[in-house]
Design a protein around this motif. Structure first.
Motif, PDB file in Angstrom:
ATOM      1  N   GLY A   1       6.353 -33.263 -22.200  1.00  7.54           N
ATOM      2  CA  GLY A   1       7.822 -32.670 -21.818  1.00  7.54           C
ATOM      3  C   GLY A   1       7.758 -31.122 -21.222  1.00  7.54           C
ATOM      4  N   ALA A   2       6.523 -30.711 -21.591  1.00  7.89           N
ATOM      5  CA  ALA A   2       6.262 -29.067 -20.837  1.00  7.89           C
ATOM      6  C   ALA A   2       5.062 -29.183 -19.854  1.00  7.89           C
ATOM      7  CB  ALA A   2       5.697 -28.485 -22.117  1.00  7.89           C
ATOM      8  N   VAL A   3       5.628 -28.746 -18.566  1.00 10.66           N
ATOM      9  CA  VAL A   3       4.693 -28.840 -17.299  1.00 10.66           C
ATOM     10  C   VAL A   3       4.988 -27.557 -16.714  1.00 10.66           C
ATOM     11  CG1 VAL A   3       4.264 -30.090 -15.414  1.00 10.66           C
ATOM     12  CG2 VAL A   3       5.090 -31.318 -17.313  1.00 10.66           C
ATOM     13  N   VAL A   4       3.604 -26.950 -16.327  1.00 10.32           N
ATOM     14  CA  VAL A   4       3.644 -25.991 -15.392  1.00 10.32           C
ATOM     15  C   VAL A   4       3.459 -26.464 -13.908  1.00 10.32           C
ATOM     16  CG1 VAL A   4       2.253 -23.935 -14.708  1.00 10.32           C
ATOM     17  CG2 VAL A   4       2.473 -24.269 -17.038  1.00 10.32           C
ATOM     18  N   LEU A   5       4.352 -25.993 -12.846  1.00  5.54           N
ATOM     19  CA  LEU A   5       4.263 -26.582 -11.821  1.00  5.54           C
ATOM     20  C   LEU A   5       3.471 -25.318 -10.895  1.00  5.54           C
ATOM     21  CD1 LEU A   5       7.967 -27.770 -11.406  1.00  5.54           C
ATOM     22  CD2 LEU A   5       5.976 -29.219 -11.927  1.00  5.54           C
ATOM     23  N   ARG A   6       2.196 -25.672 -10.757  1.00  8.72           N
ATOM     24  CA  ARG A   6       1.385 -24.605  -9.966  1.00  8.72           C
ATOM     25  C   ARG A   6       1.585 -24.807  -8.497  1.00  8.72           C
ATOM     26  NH1 ARG A   6      -1.153 -21.509 -13.529  1.00  8.72           N
ATOM     27  NH2 ARG A   6      -1.728 -22.571 -15.656  1.00  8.72           N
ATOM     28  N   GLY A   7       1.752 -23.482  -7.964  1.00  7.51           N
ATOM     29  CA  GLY A   7       1.965 -23.371  -6.598  1.00  7.51           C
ATOM     30  C   GLY A   7       3.388 -23.933  -5.904  1.00  7.51           C
ATOM     31  N   PHE A   8       4.136 -24.374  -6.814  1.00 12.45           N
ATOM     32  CA  PHE A   8       5.381 -24.919  -6.130  1.00 12.45           C
ATOM     33  C   PHE A   8       6.251 -23.736  -5.755  1.00 12.45           C
ATOM     34  CE2 PHE A   8       3.889 -28.506  -8.232  1.00 12.45           C
ATOM     35  CZ  PHE A   8       4.535 -29.916  -7.463  1.00 12.45           C
ATOM     36  N   ALA A   9       6.040 -22.580  -6.258  1.00  9.53           N
ATOM     37  CA  ALA A   9       7.074 -21.348  -5.887  1.00  9.53           C
ATOM     38  C   ALA A   9       6.511 -20.204  -5.017  1.00  9.53           C
ATOM     39  CB  ALA A   9       7.519 -20.843  -6.984  1.00  9.53           C
ATOM     40  N   ALA A  10       5.053 -20.524  -4.479  1.00 11.58           N
ATOM     41  CA  ALA A  10       4.435 -19.902  -3.823  1.00 11.58           C
ATOM     42  C   ALA A  10       4.845 -19.375  -2.490  1.00 11.58           C
ATOM     43  CB  ALA A  10       2.861 -20.378  -3.403  1.00 11.58           C
ATOM     44  N   GLU A  11       5.283 -20.458  -1.574  1.00 13.60           N
ATOM     45  CA  GLU A  11       6.100 -19.940  -0.519  1.00 13.60           C
ATOM     46  C   GLU A  11       7.370 -19.073  -0.482  1.00 13.60           C
ATOM     47  OE1 GLU A  11       6.717 -23.757   1.307  1.00 13.60           O
ATOM     48  OE2 GLU A  11       4.438 -24.195   1.431  1.00 13.60           O
ATOM     49  N   CYS A  12       8.130 -19.235  -1.467  1.00 10.46           N
ATOM     50  CA  CYS A  12       9.443 -18.696  -1.769  1.00 10.46           C
ATOM     51  C   CYS A  12       9.149 -17.345  -2.855  1.00 10.46           C
ATOM     52  CB  CYS A  12      10.424 -19.363  -2.153  1.00 10.46           C
ATOM     53  SG  CYS A  12      10.400 -20.305  -3.703  1.00 10.46           S
ATOM     54  N   ALA A  13       7.931 -17.224  -3.513  1.00  8.41           N
ATOM     55  CA  ALA A  13       7.886 -16.114  -4.131  1.00  8.41           C
ATOM     56  C   ALA A  13       8.470 -14.814  -3.773  1.00  8.41           C
ATOM     57  CB  ALA A  13       6.394 -15.776  -4.740  1.00  8.41           C
TER      58      ALA A  13
ATOM     59  N   THR B   1      10.867 -14.006  -1.912  1.00  7.37           N
ATOM     60  CA  THR B   1      12.259 -14.088  -1.924  1.00  7.37           C
ATOM     61  C   THR B   1      12.630 -14.049  -3.499  1.00  7.37           C
ATOM     62  OG1 THR B   1      12.549 -15.237  -0.019  1.00  7.37           O
ATOM     63  CG2 THR B   1      14.458 -15.306  -1.237  1.00  7.37           C
ATOM     64  N   LEU B   2      12.186 -14.907  -4.401  1.00 10.70           N
ATOM     65  CA  LEU B   2      12.365 -14.857  -5.644  1.00 10.70           C
ATOM     66  C   LEU B   2      12.267 -13.535  -6.255  1.00 10.70           C
ATOM     67  CD1 LEU B   2      10.639 -18.334  -6.601  1.00 10.70           C
ATOM     68  CD2 LEU B   2      13.043 -17.875  -6.680  1.00 10.70           C
ATOM     69  N   MET B   3      11.293 -12.787  -5.908  1.00 11.54           N
ATOM     70  CA  MET B   3      11.094 -11.586  -6.637  1.00 11.54           C
ATOM     71  C   MET B   3      12.161 -10.543  -6.178  1.00 11.54           C
ATOM     72  SD  MET B   3       8.676 -11.917  -8.848  1.00 11.54           S
ATOM     73  CE  MET B   3       8.440 -10.211  -9.088  1.00 11.54           C
ATOM     74  N   GLN B   4      12.610 -10.700  -4.734  1.00 10.99           N
ATOM     75  CA  GLN B   4      13.460  -9.700  -4.256  1.00 10.99           C
ATOM     76  C   GLN B   4      14.865  -9.862  -5.127  1.00 10.99           C
ATOM     77  OE1 GLN B   4      15.069 -10.427  -0.281  1.00 10.99           O
ATOM     78  NE2 GLN B   4      15.417  -8.419  -0.226  1.00 10.99           N
ATOM     79  N   MET B   5      15.326 -11.325  -5.468  1.00  9.55           N
ATOM     80  CA  MET B   5      16.322 -11.710  -6.091  1.00  9.55           C
ATOM     81  C   MET B   5      16.296 -11.246  -7.551  1.00  9.55           C
ATOM     82  SD  MET B   5      16.931 -15.638  -4.480  1.00  9.55           S
ATOM     83  CE  MET B   5      18.581 -15.743  -5.085  1.00  9.55           C
ATOM     84  N   ILE B   6      15.126 -11.417  -8.160  1.00 10.33           N
ATOM     85  CA  ILE B   6      14.911 -10.955  -9.603  1.00 10.33           C
ATOM     86  C   ILE B   6      15.093  -9.485  -9.683  1.00 10.33           C
ATOM     87  CG2 ILE B   6      13.476 -10.643 -11.530  1.00 10.33           C
ATOM     88  CD1 ILE B   6      12.439 -13.155 -10.534  1.00 10.33           C
ATOM     89  N   ASP B   7      14.615  -8.883  -8.459  1.00  8.85           N
ATOM     90  CA  ASP B   7      14.964  -7.313  -8.617  1.00  8.85           C
ATOM     91  C   ASP B   7      16.248  -6.922  -8.362  1.00  8.85           C
ATOM     92  OD1 ASP B   7      13.930  -4.635  -8.477  1.00  8.85           O
ATOM     93  OD2 ASP B   7      14.534  -4.612  -6.173  1.00  8.85           O
ATOM     94  N   GLN B   8      17.182  -7.679  -7.612  1.00  8.94           N
ATOM     95  CA  GLN B   8      18.653  -7.373  -7.346  1.00  8.94           C
ATOM     96  C   GLN B   8      19.480  -7.574  -8.678  1.00  8.94           C
ATOM     97  OE1 GLN B   8      19.422  -9.916  -3.941  1.00  8.94           O
ATOM     98  NE2 GLN B   8      18.819  -8.273  -2.512  1.00  8.94           N
ATOM     99  N   LEU B   9      19.111  -8.679  -9.254  1.00  8.89           N
ATOM    100  CA  LEU B   9      19.770  -9.146 -10.578  1.00  8.89           C
ATOM    101  C   LEU B   9      19.570  -8.272 -11.546  1.00  8.89           C
ATOM    102  CD1 LEU B   9      18.895 -12.973 -10.401  1.00  8.89           C
ATOM    103  CD2 LEU B   9      21.103 -11.933 -10.262  1.00  8.89           C
ATOM    104  N   THR B  10      18.228  -7.859 -11.845  1.00 11.62           N
ATOM    105  CA  THR B  10      17.958  -6.816 -12.834  1.00 11.62           C
ATOM    106  C   THR B  10      18.513  -5.333 -12.742  1.00 11.62           C
ATOM    107  OG1 THR B  10      15.731  -6.578 -12.089  1.00 11.62           O
ATOM    108  CG2 THR B  10      15.840  -8.254 -13.988  1.00 11.62           C
TER     109      THR B  10
END
Length: 93
Positions: A21-33, A35-44
């Motif tokens: 039940g615990a899985v690391v999805l390697r590389g699945f977020a690489a393309e949108c990383a 954008t994700l980091m920008q959104m995390i920066d805005q949230l924090t």
């Protein structure tokens, strides 16, 4: 040696099972990383990372933030989910 969870270049998509039940999805977020980091920066900026205090008065070692309709908090009143940041009174972003 441990794997770099944030390595982007040349990372194929694959899964790594850690436990049932615990899985690391390697590389699945690489393309949108970026954008994700920008959104995390805005949230924090709105809800900064902080080390919360337990009901017993101990400061947690992990810093955390919250976003969405409910956020997990702990303080002298106990552990709970709340719709507003207890320090600012502002809804979580």
């Amino acid at each position: 040696m441990t794997d770099d969870l944030f390595a982007l270049e040349g990372t194929p998509r694959w899964t790594q099972t850690l436990a049932p039940g615990a899985v690391v999805l390697r590389g699945f977020a690489a393309e949108c990383a970026p954008t994700l980091m920008q959104m995390i920066d805005q949230l924090t900026r709105v809800a900064p990372f902080r080390q919360m205090t337990t009901p017993g008065g101990f400061v947690m070692s992990a810093a955390m933030s919250n976003c969405g309709s409910l956020g997990w908090v702990t303080d002298a009143l106990g552990y709970r989910y709340t719709s507003h940041d207890p320090l600012t009174g502002v809804p979580w972003p």
